[in-house]
Design a protein around this motif. Structure first.
Motif, short mmCIF file in Angstrom:
data_model
loop_
_atom_site.label_atom_id
_atom_site.label_comp_id
_atom_site.label_asym_id
_atom_site.label_seq_id
_atom_site.Cartn_x
_atom_site.Cartn_y
_atom_site.Cartn_z
N LYS A 162 -0.87 49.19 28.68
CA LYS A 162 0.41 49.60 28.08
C LYS A 162 0.72 51.05 28.03
O LYS A 162 2.03 51.15 28.21
CB LYS A 162 0.03 49.02 26.39
CG LYS A 162 -0.10 47.53 26.29
CD LYS A 162 -0.69 47.39 24.85
CE LYS A 162 -0.74 45.66 24.63
NZ LYS A 162 -1.16 45.44 23.40
N ARG A 163 -0.09 51.79 28.26
CA ARG A 163 0.31 53.19 28.38
C ARG A 163 0.98 53.54 29.62
O ARG A 163 2.01 54.33 29.85
CB ARG A 163 -0.92 54.10 28.32
CG ARG A 163 -1.49 54.46 26.74
CD ARG A 163 -2.79 55.10 26.74
NE ARG A 163 -2.82 56.22 27.31
CZ ARG A 163 -2.73 57.39 26.44
NH1 ARG A 163 -2.66 57.33 24.92
NH2 ARG A 163 -2.64 58.81 26.99
N ILE A 164 0.43 52.92 30.61
CA ILE A 164 0.95 53.04 32.01
C ILE A 164 2.33 52.46 32.10
O ILE A 164 3.31 53.17 32.67
CB ILE A 164 -0.01 52.44 33.05
CG1 ILE A 164 -1.05 52.99 33.37
CG2 ILE A 164 0.82 52.28 34.45
CD1 ILE A 164 -2.27 52.39 34.33
N ASN A 165 2.72 51.28 31.36
CA ASN A 165 4.03 50.92 31.51
C ASN A 165 4.71 51.49 30.70
O ASN A 165 6.10 51.81 31.28
CB ASN A 165 3.78 49.47 30.84
CG ASN A 165 3.07 48.42 31.62
OD1 ASN A 165 3.01 48.54 32.87
ND2 ASN A 165 2.83 47.17 31.08
N LEU A 166 4.49 52.05 29.54
CA LEU A 166 5.45 53.09 28.88
C LEU A 166 5.46 54.24 29.57
O LEU A 166 6.86 54.86 29.47
CB LEU A 166 4.49 53.26 27.65
CG LEU A 166 5.43 54.30 26.45
CD1 LEU A 166 6.37 53.82 26.20
CD2 LEU A 166 4.34 54.57 25.24
N ARG A 167 4.60 54.86 30.22
CA ARG A 167 4.79 56.11 31.14
C ARG A 167 5.93 55.87 31.86
O ARG A 167 6.70 56.83 32.34
CB ARG A 167 3.45 56.42 31.56
CG ARG A 167 3.54 57.59 32.63
CD ARG A 167 2.41 57.88 33.39
NE ARG A 167 1.79 59.08 32.51
CZ ARG A 167 0.65 59.82 32.94
NH1 ARG A 167 0.23 59.66 34.14
NH2 ARG A 167 0.24 60.70 32.34
N VAL A 168 5.84 54.92 32.62
CA VAL A 168 7.05 54.44 33.85
C VAL A 168 8.44 54.37 32.96
O VAL A 168 9.24 54.96 33.44
CB VAL A 168 6.70 53.04 34.38
CG1 VAL A 168 7.82 52.73 35.34
CG2 VAL A 168 5.42 53.15 35.13
N ASP A 169 8.50 53.76 31.77
CA ASP A 169 9.70 53.81 30.97
C ASP A 169 10.14 55.20 30.70
O ASP A 169 11.44 55.65 30.92
CB ASP A 169 9.70 52.88 29.91
CG ASP A 169 9.49 51.34 30.19
OD1 ASP A 169 9.77 51.04 31.28
OD2 ASP A 169 8.83 50.90 29.22
N VAL A 170 9.34 56.03 30.14
CA VAL A 170 9.39 57.46 29.96
C VAL A 170 10.00 58.19 31.33
O VAL A 170 10.87 59.03 31.05
CB VAL A 170 8.30 57.99 29.16
CG1 VAL A 170 8.49 59.67 29.07
CG2 VAL A 170 8.08 57.45 28.02
N MET A 171 9.21 58.09 32.30
CA MET A 171 9.76 58.76 33.43
C MET A 171 11.03 58.29 34.02
O MET A 171 11.97 59.23 34.32
CB MET A 171 8.58 58.21 34.66
CG MET A 171 7.13 58.92 34.58
SD MET A 171 6.20 58.28 36.02
CE MET A 171 5.02 59.35 36.02
N MET A 172 11.22 56.94 33.69
CA MET A 172 13.00 56.75 34.07
C MET A 172 13.75 57.25 33.26
O MET A 172 14.91 57.91 33.61
CB MET A 172 13.03 55.11 33.98
CG MET A 172 12.19 54.37 35.13
SD MET A 172 12.56 54.77 36.84
CE MET A 172 14.32 54.02 36.95
N ASN A 173 13.31 57.70 31.77
CA ASN A 173 14.44 58.26 30.90
C ASN A 173 14.47 59.59 31.20
O ASN A 173 15.30 60.46 30.97
CB ASN A 173 13.95 57.95 29.44
CG ASN A 173 14.04 56.48 29.04
OD1 ASN A 173 14.95 55.74 29.73
ND2 ASN A 173 13.10 55.97 28.15
N LEU A 174 13.43 60.35 31.85
CA LEU A 174 13.57 61.62 32.07
C LEU A 174 14.21 61.85 33.40
O LEU A 174 14.24 63.18 33.90
CB LEU A 174 12.06 62.19 32.36
CG LEU A 174 10.84 62.25 31.20
CD1 LEU A 174 9.81 62.83 31.19
CD2 LEU A 174 11.70 63.15 30.17
#
Length: 319
Positions: free
Chosen positions: A209-221
């Motif tokens: 779940k943390r990995i999936n969230l990290r990818v979403d954050v990376m896209m937002n960044l």
């Protein structure tokens, strides 16, 4: 060399998104340390978001080494990493500080800690030239298929576009009759340093779940813009952009898949990579593991890790 003569090194490993960055800063503060990146992709400039490279603010004044030392079109090998890190370890000790290697690239870290002799790796220039010519004529996929026939394990771990490494694996088999992994197994397992080897782990479902969230954050960044910048510069068919987070978006820019699919594939590849990282560390290295699942217990975990390091290396913690 006796144990007392060996330089002391703290090593912090673990899968992507487990919390190595924050933990490493805490440990560096406690042991007056400087951090050496043990990540094979954070060495590249212009590849910040996709490699989860630490920011200047996150460093909190702790010196960091081996970040942004190569352009994305430059090759980088385990042997070069070994040489650079060993030099940094000595430099950091000369300043009266403790080196702290932090990362998730298992082979690279293992090559630093153990007595790996890359200069002794056999070679055959004529055979290598022949493979390069065949690669130019038949393509990278054909070369990779040749590797699959003799060394399926290496073929699984090496991307077809990483032609230099595919050829190296074929060359090792040609010269020794052993696969690359078998040849590496034959290397010495004597530690070159006085090491406290700490691993961070986490409940798999929570980690994913943390990995999936990290990818979403990376896209937002702005990961899409970061990768598009490299793509537009013509950085293609090189080692750096085979990294997870880049190759998936390259497929999108090439028109092979849609953006949603690229993001989903990126998440899937990141989860698979985390699983491979954990398997590597558990099978190849004598790690003392700490479970990071209970976030509220973070300060206690740091205390426990610090106590282990202090006892293992006979160091005094600043806390």
């Amino acid at each position: 060399m006796t144990r007392m003569e060996k330089e002391k090194v703290i090593v912090l490993i673990g899968p992507t998104a487990v919390g190595k960055t924050n933990t490493s800063i805490e440990l560096a503060k406690r042991f007056d340390g400087e951090i050496i990146s043990g990540d094979s992709m954070q060495i590249y400039r212009k590849m910040d978001i996709g490699t989860a490279k630490i920011t200047t603010d996150e460093m909190e004044g702790i010196p960091h080494h081996l970040l942004d030392i190569k352009d994305p079109d430059e090759p980088f090998s385990v042997a070069e990493f070994q040489q650079l890190v060993r030099k940094k370890i000595s430099e950091i000790h000369s300043r009266g500080k403790i080196p702290l290697i932090v990362g998730g690239t298992g082979l690279y870290i293992q090559a630093v800690l153990y007595d790996y002799h890359f200069t002794e790796t056999p070679g055959d220039e004529e055979y290598r030239a022949e493979l390069e010519a065949q690669g130019d004529k038949r393509g990278s996929v054909w070369l990779h298929q040749q590797l699959e026939k003799v060394d399926p394990i290496s073929a699984k771990n090496i991307h077809p576009n990483n032609i230099r490494r595919v050829i190296r694996a074929l060359e090792i088999f040609h010269c020794t009759g052993k696969t690359m992994s078998e040849y590496q197994e034959g290397q010495s397992h004597e530690l070159q340093y006085d090491v406290a080897l700490v691993g961070l782990t986490m409940d798999r479902d929570i980690l994913y779940k943390r990995i999936n969230l990290r990818v979403d954050v990376m896209m937002n960044l702005g990961l899409l813009d970061e990768v598009k910048g490299l793509y537009d510069e013509g950085v293609k068919d090189v080692q750096s952009v085979q990294a997870i987070g880049y190759k998936e978006l390259y497929d999108y820019f090439d028109g092979k898949i849609g953006l949603d699919q690229a993001i989903e594939t990126l998440k899937q590849n990141s989860r698979r990579y985390a699983k491979r990282q954990l398997t590597w560390f558990r099978n190849k290295m004598a790690v003392t593991w700490y479970d990071m699942t209970e976030g509220s217990q973070h300060s206690k975990i740091i205390d426990d890790i610090s106590e282990f390091i202090a006892g293992k290396l006979q160091l005094k913690s600043n806390k």
